[in-house]
Design an enzyme around this catalytic site. Sequence first.
Site, PDB file in Angstrom:
ATOM      1  N   ALA A 242       1.000  -1.268  -0.155  1.00 43.65           N
ATOM      2  CA  ALA A 242      -0.183  -0.048  -0.096  1.00 43.65           C
ATOM      3  C   ALA A 242       1.037   1.421   0.055  1.00 43.65           C
ATOM      4  O   ALA A 242       1.967   1.201   0.512  1.00 43.65           O
ATOM      5  CB  ALA A 242      -0.824   0.027   1.375  1.00 43.65           C
TER       6      ALA A 242
ATOM      7  N   GLY B 191       0.833  -4.990   0.869  1.00 43.93           N
ATOM      8  CA  GLY B 191      -0.523  -5.101   0.052  1.00 43.93           C
ATOM      9  C   GLY B 191      -0.236  -5.963  -1.171  1.00 43.93           C
ATOM     10  O   GLY B 191      -1.074  -6.548  -1.666  1.00 43.93           O
TER      11      GLY B 191
ATOM     12  N   GLU C  32      -0.378  -9.235  -0.158  1.00 45.63           N
ATOM     13  CA  GLU C  32      -1.997  -9.705  -0.056  1.00 45.63           C
ATOM     14  C   GLU C  32      -2.584  -9.744  -1.255  1.00 45.63           C
ATOM     15  O   GLU C  32      -3.441 -10.547  -1.203  1.00 45.63           O
ATOM     16  CB  GLU C  32      -2.342  -8.588   0.870  1.00 45.63           C
TER      17      GLU C  32
ATOM     18  N   GLU D 286       4.513  -4.955   7.642  1.00 47.36           N
ATOM     19  CA  GLU D 286       3.811  -3.781   8.256  1.00 47.36           C
ATOM     20  C   GLU D 286       4.259  -3.430   9.603  1.00 47.36           C
ATOM     21  O   GLU D 286       4.466  -2.366   9.952  1.00 47.36           O
ATOM     22  CB  GLU D 286       2.610  -4.344   8.101  1.00 47.36           C
TER      23      GLU D 286
HETATM   24  N1  DAK Z   1       4.328   3.233  -1.022  1.00 51.77           N
HETATM   25  C1  DAK Z   1       4.823   4.469  -1.653  1.00 51.77           C
HETATM   26  N2  DAK Z   1       5.908   4.466  -2.459  1.00 51.77           N
HETATM   27  C2  DAK Z   1       6.662   3.166  -2.496  1.00 51.77           C
HETATM   28  C3  DAK Z   1       6.556   1.989  -1.949  1.00 51.77           C
HETATM   29  C4  DAK Z   1       5.236   2.060  -1.040  1.00 51.77           C
HETATM   30  N3  DAK Z   1       4.994   1.016  -0.484  1.00 51.77           N
HETATM   31  N4  DAK Z   1       7.392   1.201  -2.373  1.00 51.77           N
HETATM   32  C5  DAK Z   1       8.327   1.589  -3.108  1.00 51.77           C
HETATM   33  N5  DAK Z   1       7.857   3.214  -3.271  1.00 51.77           N
HETATM   34  C6  DAK Z   1       8.530   4.111  -4.103  1.00 51.77           C
HETATM   35  C7  DAK Z   1       9.797   4.668  -3.245  1.00 51.77           C
HETATM   36  O1  DAK Z   1       9.310   5.741  -2.229  1.00 51.77           O
HETATM   37  C8  DAK Z   1      10.512   5.303  -4.527  1.00 51.77           C
HETATM   38  O2  DAK Z   1      10.041   6.591  -4.796  1.00 51.77           O
HETATM   39  P1  DAK Z   1      10.759   7.829  -5.432  1.00 51.77           P
HETATM   40  O3  DAK Z   1      11.651   7.984  -4.162  1.00 51.77           O
HETATM   41  O4  DAK Z   1      11.597   7.289  -6.517  1.00 51.77           O
HETATM   42  O5  DAK Z   1       9.965   8.716  -5.708  1.00 51.77           O
HETATM   43  C9  DAK Z   1      10.310   4.207  -5.503  1.00 51.77           C
HETATM   44  O6  DAK Z   1       8.948   3.548  -5.320  1.00 51.77           O
HETATM   45  C10 DAK Z   1      11.512   3.268  -5.799  1.00 51.77           C
HETATM   46  O7  DAK Z   1      11.765   2.585  -4.528  1.00 51.77           O
HETATM   47  P2  DAK Z   1      13.046   2.729  -4.103  1.00 51.77           P
HETATM   48  O8  DAK Z   1      13.913   3.587  -4.411  1.00 51.77           O
HETATM   49  O9  DAK Z   1      12.852   2.463  -2.523  1.00 51.77           O
HETATM   50  O10 DAK Z   1      13.367   1.153  -4.460  1.00 51.77           O
HETATM   51  P3  DAK Z   1      14.702  -0.011  -4.068  1.00 51.77           P
HETATM   52  O11 DAK Z   1      14.937  -0.643  -5.306  1.00 51.77           O
HETATM   53  O12 DAK Z   1      15.715   0.880  -3.311  1.00 51.77           O
HETATM   54  O13 DAK Z   1      13.931  -0.576  -2.789  1.00 51.77           O
HETATM   55  C11 DAK Z   1      11.831  -1.833  -1.910  1.00 51.77           C
HETATM   56  C12 DAK Z   1      12.566  -1.289  -3.111  1.00 51.77           C
HETATM   57  C13 DAK Z   1      10.699  -2.616  -2.412  1.00 51.77           C
HETATM   58  C14 DAK Z   1      12.830  -2.813  -1.327  1.00 51.77           C
HETATM   59  C15 DAK Z   1      11.663  -0.451  -1.051  1.00 51.77           C
HETATM   60  O14 DAK Z   1      10.969   0.302  -1.887  1.00 51.77           O
HETATM   61  C16 DAK Z   1      10.796  -0.712  -0.119  1.00 51.77           C
HETATM   62  O15 DAK Z   1      11.068  -1.332   1.164  1.00 51.77           O
HETATM   63  N6  DAK Z   1       9.262  -0.205  -0.144  1.00 51.77           N
HETATM   64  C17 DAK Z   1       8.308  -0.446   0.764  1.00 51.77           C
HETATM   65  C18 DAK Z   1       7.901  -1.666   1.001  1.00 51.77           C
HETATM   66  C19 DAK Z   1       6.860  -2.059   1.952  1.00 51.77           C
HETATM   67  O16 DAK Z   1       7.163  -1.748   3.095  1.00 51.77           O
HETATM   68  N7  DAK Z   1       5.637  -2.086   1.762  1.00 51.77           N
HETATM   69  C20 DAK Z   1       4.638  -2.527   2.814  1.00 51.77           C
HETATM   70  C21 DAK Z   1       3.874  -1.336   2.727  1.00 51.77           C
HETATM   71  S1  DAK Z   1       2.706  -1.175   4.093  1.00 51.77           S
HETATM   72  C22 DAK Z   1      -4.077  -1.268   6.307  1.00 51.77           C
HETATM   73  C23 DAK Z   1      -4.112  -1.058   4.874  1.00 51.77           C
HETATM   74  C24 DAK Z   1      -3.327  -1.641   4.176  1.00 51.77           C
HETATM   75  C25 DAK Z   1      -2.099  -1.880   4.638  1.00 51.77           C
HETATM   76  C26 DAK Z   1      -1.759  -1.911   6.155  1.00 51.77           C
HETATM   77  C27 DAK Z   1      -2.862  -1.377   6.928  1.00 51.77           C
HETATM   78  N8  DAK Z   1      -5.160  -0.646   7.316  1.00 51.77           N
HETATM   79  C28 DAK Z   1      -5.936   0.518   6.774  1.00 51.77           C
HETATM   80  C29 DAK Z   1      -5.239  -1.213   8.519  1.00 51.77           C
HETATM   81  C30 DAK Z   1      -1.084  -2.310   3.964  1.00 51.77           C
HETATM   82  C31 DAK Z   1       0.324  -2.017   4.265  1.00 51.77           C
HETATM   83  C32 DAK Z   1       1.345  -2.162   3.521  1.00 51.77           C
HETATM   84  O17 DAK Z   1       1.278  -2.444   2.478  1.00 51.77           O
END
Ligand code: DAK
Length: 258
Positions: free
Chosen positions: A63, A108, A111, A131
């Site tokens: 997400a 997400g 998921e 998360e």
């Molecule tokens: N959200 C927004 N932007 C994201 C993103 C994300 N999840 N993942 C990557 N990006 C963006 C980065 O910010 C970056 O943008 P710029 O800086 O270029 O503008 C671009 O994508 C490229 O990412 P990186 O530069 O970080 O690329 P790397 O190869 O260095 O790293 C990575 C790739 C996938 C390891 C890293 O980007 C990363 O760790 N991303 C976050 C992964 C993550 O933590 N995903 C889980 C998100 S939390 C809920 C509803 C839903 C959810 C929870 C609760 N409720 C309402 C209760 C769901 C939660 C999630 O999914």
Amino acid sequence: MSVVLYEQKDAVGIITINREKALNALNSEVLDALNKTLDEVNLETTRCLIITGAGQKSFVAGADIGEMSTLTKAEGEAFGKKGNDIFRKVETFPIPVIAAVNGFALGGGCELSMACDIRLASDNARFGQPEVGLGITPGFGGTQRLARTIGVGKAKEMLYACTQVKAEEAKALGLVNAVYPIEELMDAALKLAGKIAANAPIAVRATKKAVNDGLQVDMDKAIEIEEKLFGSCFETEDQKNGMTAFLEKRKPEPFLNK
Ligand code: DAK
């Protein structure tokens, strides 16, 4: 360019999450577009769906953290409901849905893949639920579907410690069915989707419903669900076609979805 693309190849629909610069992270715009795309799938002509992400790096990296970062409790619940409703729509979609996981499937993204019936992965795929490292719980079904898919112990490790698994380990865990070099992933997904699409569509849909609904109830009720759906097939032309062809030792005519 739309954030969600739809393409039809014969009886197979391909949905592509198309926000490559943000690694296909799910913001509200993507979720709304995905919802609309699902609603517009022609179920008369489409017999299997594939969901994938744009590019070669990421299926869906979760997400959108930027959008989520300022949510209030009420907004967080609403965001979670929006995603959950759509993912449930994928899970209960009348026809099978294959996730072609082309890279990161985090939060997400993991998921969304688990809401699909079958996951095929590229060799650079990586699954995880990060998360709790962000101060939240999984919000689009991860706490439920991961444990149901790979078992409670490993799921809890992935959920509590944010342990990520690569494609081959995901395969060993039963999270994905098969792993391919990235350039072969879509062909493999299309091949599998084509095999599904060639079978009797009403029977395939009924089988999906029997598996899904049966898993929610005890075995006695589950068997009843199967009996009813099995019985309903005998009102179809496709059953007559399939069985007559067997008895006449020939291939069935193409199934008509009737
Ligand atoms: N959200 C927004 N932007 C994201 C993103 C994300 N999840 N993942 C990557 N990006 C963006 C980065 O910010 C970056 O943008 P710029 O800086 O270029 O503008 C671009 O994508 C490229 O990412 P990186 O530069 O970080 O690329 P790397 O190869 O260095 O790293 C990575 C790739 C996938 C390891 C890293 O980007 C990363 O760790 N991303 C976050 C992964 C993550 O933590 N995903 C889980 C998100 S939390 C809920 C509803 C839903 C959810 C929870 C609760 N409720 C309402 C209760 C769901 C939660 C999630 O999914």
